[in-house]
Design a protein around this motif. Structure first.
Motif, mmCIF file in Angstrom:
data_model
loop_
_atom_site.group_PDB
_atom_site.id
_atom_site.type_symbol
_atom_site.label_atom_id
_atom_site.label_comp_id
_atom_site.label_asym_id
_atom_site.label_seq_id
_atom_site.Cartn_x
_atom_site.Cartn_y
_atom_site.Cartn_z
ATOM 1 N N ARG A 11 0.808 -1.246 0.142
ATOM 2 C CA ARG A 11 -0.043 -0.059 0.123
ATOM 3 C C ARG A 11 0.797 1.350 -0.084
ATOM 4 O O ARG A 11 0.084 2.030 -0.490
ATOM 5 C CB ARG A 11 -1.218 -0.073 1.180
ATOM 6 C CG ARG A 11 -1.978 -1.250 1.343
ATOM 7 C CD ARG A 11 -2.505 -1.487 2.558
ATOM 8 N NE ARG A 11 -3.472 -1.911 2.881
ATOM 9 C CZ ARG A 11 -4.926 -1.786 2.432
ATOM 10 N NH1 ARG A 11 -5.523 -1.071 2.419
ATOM 11 N NH2 ARG A 11 -5.462 -2.713 2.366
ATOM 12 N N TRP A 12 1.958 1.473 1.025
ATOM 13 C CA TRP A 12 2.647 1.780 0.776
ATOM 14 C C TRP A 12 3.325 2.802 -0.387
ATOM 15 O O TRP A 12 3.525 3.830 -0.740
ATOM 16 C CB TRP A 12 4.813 1.894 1.612
ATOM 17 C CG TRP A 12 3.382 1.742 3.105
ATOM 18 C CD1 TRP A 12 3.483 0.762 3.571
ATOM 19 C CD2 TRP A 12 3.608 3.331 3.910
ATOM 20 N NE1 TRP A 12 3.459 1.471 4.704
ATOM 21 C CE2 TRP A 12 2.775 2.819 4.739
ATOM 22 C CE3 TRP A 12 3.279 4.385 3.655
ATOM 23 C CZ2 TRP A 12 2.489 3.521 6.290
ATOM 24 C CZ3 TRP A 12 3.246 5.264 4.845
ATOM 25 C CH2 TRP A 12 3.038 4.858 6.454
ATOM 26 N N ALA B 277 -0.780 8.052 2.139
ATOM 27 C CA ALA B 277 0.099 8.120 3.431
ATOM 28 C C ALA B 277 -1.147 7.330 4.986
ATOM 29 O O ALA B 277 -0.803 6.069 4.898
ATOM 30 C CB ALA B 277 0.887 8.667 3.120
ATOM 31 N N ALA B 280 -2.388 4.014 3.661
ATOM 32 C CA ALA B 280 -1.527 2.776 3.631
ATOM 33 C C ALA B 280 -1.095 2.675 4.788
ATOM 34 O O ALA B 280 -1.403 0.982 5.025
ATOM 35 C CB ALA B 280 -0.575 3.318 3.377
ATOM 36 N N ARG B 281 -1.156 3.849 5.483
ATOM 37 C CA ARG B 281 -0.801 3.136 7.192
ATOM 38 C C ARG B 281 -1.868 2.633 7.721
ATOM 39 O O ARG B 281 -2.103 1.351 8.612
ATOM 40 C CB ARG B 281 -0.659 4.443 7.634
ATOM 41 C CG ARG B 281 -0.016 4.414 9.478
ATOM 42 C CD ARG B 281 1.091 3.432 10.176
ATOM 43 N NE ARG B 281 0.814 3.272 11.093
ATOM 44 C CZ ARG B 281 0.799 2.632 11.792
ATOM 45 N NH1 ARG B 281 2.191 2.162 11.776
ATOM 46 N NH2 ARG B 281 1.230 2.781 13.816
#
Lengths: 380, 289
Positions: A11-12, B277, B280-281
């Motif tokens: 995902r990053w 971000a 994603a985190r």
């Protein structure tokens, strides 16, 4: 999405890609503009000069950005601290101005500040200057005989040749011994195609590498000037349109009515005449003469060095403001590196485009040359 | 990742997205006592400022450019109380307000131990994040509006209204001036939303809401400080706070909307990068509290 679910670390990649696109996109936008090479019919330097002289625009408006990166050393009181930002921006930063122009007698220049603005507006014989910082306005009236007459283009050499072509040839011939004039293919300024006139000093001692003048391909008015230091890839000084439109601006851009609460100063013609008379009194003339005697130019063309006497310390007469400024100047000079030689001793200021030498015996030497040339001139 | 997320996927693709979660989040933000007090503090600044100017006004007009921006004009027209207050609060108060909201958004839930319960309701993590961000954005637009309205009201009471002098020295009617003030508030709302996106990301990194709040406040202050250092001019275009003062462009005549574009683009870039971000985190981490 199932990939993201089974391998969360992947995902990053999304924010990383977003960051790359955003930062890269910003950088790329700059380089694309810089490297764009529109194909234009070739024009010689002389032809370009003719074009500029014959340029006739009814009006335009746009945004002009001036940036400077002179590579000055850090000077306490000048390069740091609040309040100095305005001066600082001129030598190491950027200024933005918006301009409107509709014929010789209608023009407006607005210098943008953060939450402030300084305007100079000319409408016929009225000239207004407005400063938003202290809500003050100054109103000048141009004498009637001058108002109607268009200003003479300054580019014309003094001989005033009969045709622009002759004028261009004469101008080129005049600067040829010192300067190589060439043209590059083309450039793009403010999204418009432009020719570039490149002036490079023949004297290699000059710190100036090139002066590039961008001339609009269609309207023939200068769109920008870049001054490059020798061997530099980025201009040390750049003044160019960021955006320009050749539509004639509305008349309302040029009307200015001082808003209520404004301090309006209106120097009348009598005041101006008085000022002029003051400037021509015997004492003033004497002072001017003295200053002129101490001032001379050593060298020729691009490597000429201006030698002048430092103003004498008549601080007693000067008001507080001037004394403060003089004190500040002393403080700045005090921080410059010391240097000495057969010519004496003094302090040296170097930058990408020019050097200045302040000798201990009260002379100041300035030129677009390396310090060695200044020492040479100081020894004479 | 978990059964929770799987069940968050709509069973039938045509199911209408309910706004219930968003409404509940907004209500939660609105009734939180610290948010109400914070908003009251934001609204109090223009009042303090206007009263102070009323009590000790006259000498400012003599000094050229006395006081911060727009202060000199306050005594002439109450409209400028709103602008002066916005200018003052933009430096610290407004960012702190957003930092508080953003800190609460995820880290606050985690700290209270309510995050895992929140995730047991059939709501995807992405949607949870979207709703949390929507709450922050609502706050980001509301905060400058509250300051402006409070400033306008107290300014009109103490100093009266009338035609407004713009930075360019031209005058516009009060109605147009109000429209421009609204524009200023919206622009600042976008800027603060970008700050909120960064805050939301910080909020997903920790379980201490205070940590996220302080980190975001420090980043804002650091950005303001870095902006003042001329040696770092290569960095300036990337700074979050770089274009915040651009709201002044709306007070020129004619307004150049082109001059607002860099600020809006920069805000958009920050939102894009830090929301993704945060996603994603947050979507990839284990929720243990």
């Amino acid at each position: 999405m199932s990939v993201f679910r089974s391998r969360p670390a992947l995902r990053w990649l999304v924010p990383a890609a977003a960051a790359v696109v955003v930062i890269g996109g910003g950088a790329a936008a700059g380089t694309i503009v810089a490297s764009a090479d529109p194909s234009l019919p070739e024009r010689s330097a002389a032809q370009l000069l003719v074009d500029v002289q014959n340029a006739k625009v009814d009006g335009f408006s746009g945004t002009v950005v001036q940036t400077a990166d002179l590579g000055l050393p850090s000077l306490p009181g000048v390069t740091s601290g609040a309040g100095s930002s305005e001066i600082m921006n001129l030598v190491a930063g950027s200024n933005t101005a918006r301009v409107w122009y509709a014929g010789e007698d209608k023009a407006r220049l607005a210098l943008m500040g953060t939450l402030g603005e300084t305007d100079v507006i000319r409408n016929g014989s009225d000239v207004w200057m407005w400063r938003s910082a202290d809500s003050s306005a100054t109103h000048f009236k141009l004498p009637a005989d001058k108002a109607g007459k268009p200003a003479k283009p300054q580019a014309l050499p003094s001989g005033v040749p009969s045709t622009p072509q002759e004028a261009a040839d004469a101008a080129l011939a005049a600067i040829d011994p010192t300067t190589a004039v060439t043209t590059t293919g083309a450039a793009k300024v403010a999204g418009r195609d432009a020719y570039e006139l490149v002036l490079s000093p023949r004297d290699t001692a000059s710190l100036v590498g090139q002066v590039r003048l961008a001339i609009d391909a269609e309207k023939h008015i200068p769109l920008g000037v870049d001054v490059y230091a020798k061997g530099a890839n980025n201009p040390a000084v750049r003044v160019a349109f960021q955006q320009v439109s050749f539509e004639v601006p509305d008349a309302e851009q040029f009307t200015f009515n001082p808003p209520p609460g404004t301090k309006v100063t209106e120097p009348s013609e009598a005041d101006i005449a008085e000022e002029r008379a003051k400037a021509t009194t015997p004492e003033a003339e004497k002072a001017q003469k003295e200053a002129a005697e101490g001032t001379k130019v050593v060298g020729k063309g691009w490597t000429s060095v201006l030698v002048a006497k430092m103003p004498k310390g008549d601080d007693a007469k000067a008001d507080n403001g001037a004394a403060g400024a003089a004190g500040q100047l002393d403080a700045i000079v005090g921080t410059l590196p010391k240097t000495s030689g057969t010519w004496g001793s003094g302090r040296l200021l170097t930058s990408a485009l020019f050097s200045a030498l302040i000798t201990d015996d009260g002379r100041i030497l300035v030129g677009a040359v390396a310090p060695e040339k200044l020492y040479e001139a100081a020894g004479k | 990742m978990s059964a929770v997320e799987v069940s968050g996927v709509p069973a039938t693709p045509v199911r209408r997205v309910s706004t219930r979660f968003l409404r509940s989040e907004l209500r939660l933000i609105a009734v939180r006592r610290r948010n109400q007090v914070g908003l009251a503090a934001l609204a109090a600044v223009p009042i303090v400022l206007a009263v102070a100017m009323k009590v000790a006004a006259p000498d400012t007009s003599d000094r050229p450019g006395g006081g911060p921006d727009f202060f000199a004009q306050i005594t002439g027209n109450g409209f400028f109380v709103a602008l002066a207050a916005l200018g003052v609060e933009l430096g610290l108060f407004l960012p702190i307000a957003i930092a508080m909201l953003a800190g609460d958004a995820v880290a606050g839930e985690a700290n209270q131990g309510t995050l895992r319960y929140l995730l047991t309701v059939p709501v995807g993590r992405t949607r949870l994040l979207a709703v949390k961000y929507a709450g922050i954005v609502a706050g980001a637009f509301l905060a400058p509006l509250v300051v402006a309205v409070s400033g306008l009201v107290i300014g009109l009471i103490l100093f009266g209204g009338g035609d407004v002098t713009l930075l360019s020295g031209t005058q516009v009617g009060f109605g147009e001036a109000l429209l421009r003030l609204l524009g200023v508030c919206l622009f600042l709302g976008v800027c603060l939303s970008a700050l909120g996106a960064l805050g939301l990301f910080l909020s997903t990194l920790t379980e201490q809401p205070m940590g996220a709040t302080i980190a975001l406040t420090m980043l804002t202050v650091a950005s303001f400080v870095l902006q003042q250092i001329p040696q770092l001019d290569w960095l300036h275009p990337y700074l979050l706070t770089r274009h915040w003062q651009d709201f002044g462009e709306l007070l020129r005549d004619p307004v150049s909307f082109d001059a607002l574009t860099p600020g809006l683009l920069s805000a958009g870039a920050y939102i894009l990068v830090f929301l993704s971000a945060a996603w994603a985190r947050f979507a990839g981490r284990d929720i243990t509290s």
